[in-house]
Design a protein around this motif. Structure first.
Motif, PDB file in Angstrom:
ATOM      1  N   GLU A   1     -22.520  -5.163 -54.601  1.00 29.91           N
ATOM      2  CA  GLU A   1     -22.776  -3.729 -54.519  1.00 29.91           C
ATOM      3  C   GLU A   1     -24.103  -3.435 -55.216  1.00 29.91           C
ATOM      4  OE1 GLU A   1     -21.002  -1.435 -52.870  1.00 29.91           O
ATOM      5  OE2 GLU A   1     -19.748  -3.087 -52.149  1.00 29.91           O
ATOM      6  N   TYR A   2     -24.928  -2.627 -54.560  1.00 31.98           N
ATOM      7  CA  TYR A   2     -26.267  -2.360 -55.065  1.00 31.98           C
ATOM      8  C   TYR A   2     -26.496  -0.862 -55.145  1.00 31.98           C
ATOM      9  CZ  TYR A   2     -26.230  -6.963 -52.919  1.00 31.98           C
ATOM     10  OH  TYR A   2     -25.869  -8.226 -52.527  1.00 31.98           O
ATOM     11  N   LEU A   3     -27.049  -0.417 -56.267  1.00 29.19           N
ATOM     12  CA  LEU A   3     -27.368   0.990 -56.435  1.00 29.19           C
ATOM     13  C   LEU A   3     -28.725   1.331 -55.825  1.00 29.19           C
ATOM     14  CD1 LEU A   3     -26.161   1.296 -60.138  1.00 29.19           C
ATOM     15  CD2 LEU A   3     -24.918   1.981 -58.071  1.00 29.19           C
ATOM     16  N   ILE A   4     -29.649   0.389 -55.856  1.00 22.00           N
ATOM     17  CA  ILE A   4     -30.967   0.551 -55.241  1.00 22.00           C
ATOM     18  C   ILE A   4     -31.394  -0.801 -54.686  1.00 22.00           C
ATOM     19  CG2 ILE A   4     -33.417   1.107 -55.628  1.00 22.00           C
ATOM     20  CD1 ILE A   4     -32.564   2.822 -58.005  1.00 22.00           C
ATOM     21  N   THR A   5     -31.985  -0.803 -53.506  1.00 24.38           N
ATOM     22  CA  THR A   5     -32.543  -2.026 -52.936  1.00 24.38           C
ATOM     23  C   THR A   5     -33.954  -1.757 -52.430  1.00 24.38           C
ATOM     24  OG1 THR A   5     -31.603  -1.531 -50.755  1.00 24.38           O
ATOM     25  CG2 THR A   5     -30.296  -2.931 -52.215  1.00 24.38           C
ATOM     26  N   PRO A   6     -34.850  -2.738 -52.495  1.00 24.47           N
ATOM     27  CA  PRO A   6     -36.197  -2.547 -51.961  1.00 24.47           C
ATOM     28  C   PRO A   6     -36.227  -2.718 -50.453  1.00 24.47           C
ATOM     29  CG  PRO A   6     -36.001  -4.726 -52.905  1.00 24.47           C
ATOM     30  CD  PRO A   6     -34.694  -4.028 -53.164  1.00 24.47           C
ATOM     31  N   GLN A   7     -37.185  -2.079 -49.820  1.00 19.13           N
ATOM     32  CA  GLN A   7     -37.407  -2.219 -48.383  1.00 19.13           C
ATOM     33  C   GLN A   7     -38.659  -3.074 -48.209  1.00 19.13           C
ATOM     34  OE1 GLN A   7     -35.237  -0.603 -46.137  1.00 19.13           O
ATOM     35  NE2 GLN A   7     -34.076  -0.053 -47.977  1.00 19.13           N
ATOM     36  N   LEU A   8     -38.487  -4.353 -47.949  1.00 16.27           N
ATOM     37  CA  LEU A   8     -39.599  -5.281 -47.927  1.00 16.27           C
ATOM     38  C   LEU A   8     -39.527  -6.202 -46.714  1.00 16.27           C
ATOM     39  CD1 LEU A   8     -39.504  -6.405 -51.670  1.00 16.27           C
ATOM     40  CD2 LEU A   8     -41.096  -4.765 -50.670  1.00 16.27           C
ATOM     41  N   LYS A   9     -40.702  -6.670 -46.287  1.00 11.18           N
ATOM     42  CA  LYS A   9     -40.740  -7.709 -45.273  1.00 11.18           C
ATOM     43  C   LYS A   9     -40.584  -9.065 -45.948  1.00 11.18           C
ATOM     44  CE  LYS A   9     -43.635  -5.233 -41.950  1.00 11.18           C
ATOM     45  NZ  LYS A   9     -44.905  -5.238 -41.170  1.00 11.18           N
ATOM     46  N   CYS A  10     -40.111 -10.016 -45.173  1.00  8.40           N
ATOM     47  CA  CYS A  10     -39.817 -11.326 -45.733  1.00  8.40           C
ATOM     48  C   CYS A  10     -41.096 -12.086 -46.072  1.00  8.40           C
ATOM     49  CB  CYS A  10     -39.011 -12.126 -44.717  1.00  8.40           C
ATOM     50  SG  CYS A  10     -38.586 -13.773 -45.272  1.00  8.40           S
TER      51      CYS A  10
END
Length: 350
Positions: free
Chosen positions: A71-80
């Motif tokens: 479970e994650y409260l915040i995740t980054p939006q990134l390319k691999c």
């Protein structure tokens, strides 16, 4: 508010664009690359350091005994990327995170480095978790957590480099924290090549590290690379680094990589994650992941010697980074990170 990014993918992976200069621009590699690669030596199983090795100690159980945080409260939006850097941080270390963002970690945003070629994509992600409140009043604890959430959300919105795990942060939970971050990485970007775990007080010569990984990629495909402790590393039965005999009964750890910074190949990382539900973890993160889990999973261990430093190495000089004689260095003071970076910006070091 928690999200499961394994179901809601946030990364896109294109293995053909991870390192475009590898074949099209071999001359772009640092002159020191071949020398660095030749310094990387494989470390075998040194069983004489654990003479009390017990049968089955490095064998997973059949049943599930551990569960990672999903479970994650915040995740980054990134390319691999080709290389993902994970820095285990805490909520109140914004100054340290900004120092990394403004120095060697700026490559994650710009994919550039002063006076150097960046021959593969790299990203930096700061891994944090909730702090345990010492407030006895439940309402005060709730308000405090909400304030932390708002502050870190603002930082994440600005930089897009925060992975916020829904767990309590503590030294005893450090192994769980890192392995849970590993699971998020595999769930969301299974086609990256390497993960670098690094501490906040460590400078990374990113261009040289990338070139060394590209140059030695096939050799390091199923491995961990780091400054290896090959002497007898005693297990503490008390204090901060306490490990109960029920979790690890031997008196010494097997050979393992220094926790200030080590590189895990994606294949090795994935193997660890397959095994960890069936093996009881203990809180000395580097000894557990790069020592015990390496024995259990069977991947290789490589050392670049003094090109990586460790917490007892206080004698290396900042100009070693500039002159490509150091890949990763634990700094003795915060200002040293800025000073090393300034030498690259000024294209001189003295």
């Amino acid at each position: 508010m928690a999200t499961n990014s394994a179901l809601n993918k946030t990364w896109s992976c294109d293995p053909h664009k991870r390192h475009p200069n590898f074949t099209s621009c071999p001359q772009c590699f640092r002159p020191a690359t071949a020398q660095v690669a030749s310094s990387i030596k494989e470390i075998g199983n040194l069983d004489h350091f654990i003479p009390d090795k017990q049968p089955g100690i490095f064998t997973p159980k059949l049943e599930i005994v551990e569960r990672l945080i999903t479970e994650y409260l915040i995740t980054p939006q990134l390319k691999c990327p080709y290389l993902l850097v994970l820095q285990l941080s805490v909520l109140n270390r914004r100054v340290d995170r900004d120092l990394i963002r403004n120095t060697w970690g700026s490559v994650a945003k710009t994919q550039t480095w002063p006076g150097r070629n960046i021959n593969a994509d790299v990203k930096v992600v700061f891994v944090i978790a909730r702090q345990a409140s010492e407030e006895p009043n439940k309402q005060n604890k709730t308000n405090r957590n909400q304030t932390h959430q708002e502050q870190i959300q603002s930082e994440a919105d600005l930089h897009n480099d925060i992975l916020y795990l829904d767990m309590i942060d503590s030294y005893r939970n450090l192994t769980l924290k890192l392995l849970s971050a590993f699971k998020w990485v595999r769930d969301n970007c299974p086609c990256l090549s390497f993960v670098l775990k690094v501490d906040f007080d460590t400078f990374v010569n990113v261009p040289l590290l990338l070139d060394a990984l590209l140059y030695s990629e096939s050799r390091l495909e199923f491995s961990i690379l780091g400054m290896i402790y090959t002497g007898r590393s005693r297990v503490n039965r008390g204090g901060k680094w306490k490990v109960d005999k029920s979790l690890y009964p031997m008196a010494n750890f097997p050979e393992y990589a220094s926790g200030c910074g080590y590189v895990v190949s994606m294949k090795a990382l994935s193997k660890i994650l397959d095994i960890i539900p069936h093996y009881k973890m203990f809180p000395v993160e580097d000894a557990f992941i790069t020592g015990v889990m390496r024995r259990v999973a069977g991947f290789k261990l490589f050392s670049p010697g003094r090109l990586f430093t460790h917490y007892l190495d206080k004698s290396w000089q900042k100009c070693q980074m500039f002159h490509d004689r150091k890949v990763l260095g634990l700094t003795v003071r915060r200002q040293m990170i800025q000073e090393i970076w300034d030498s690259f910006v000024k294209d001189s070091c003295s």
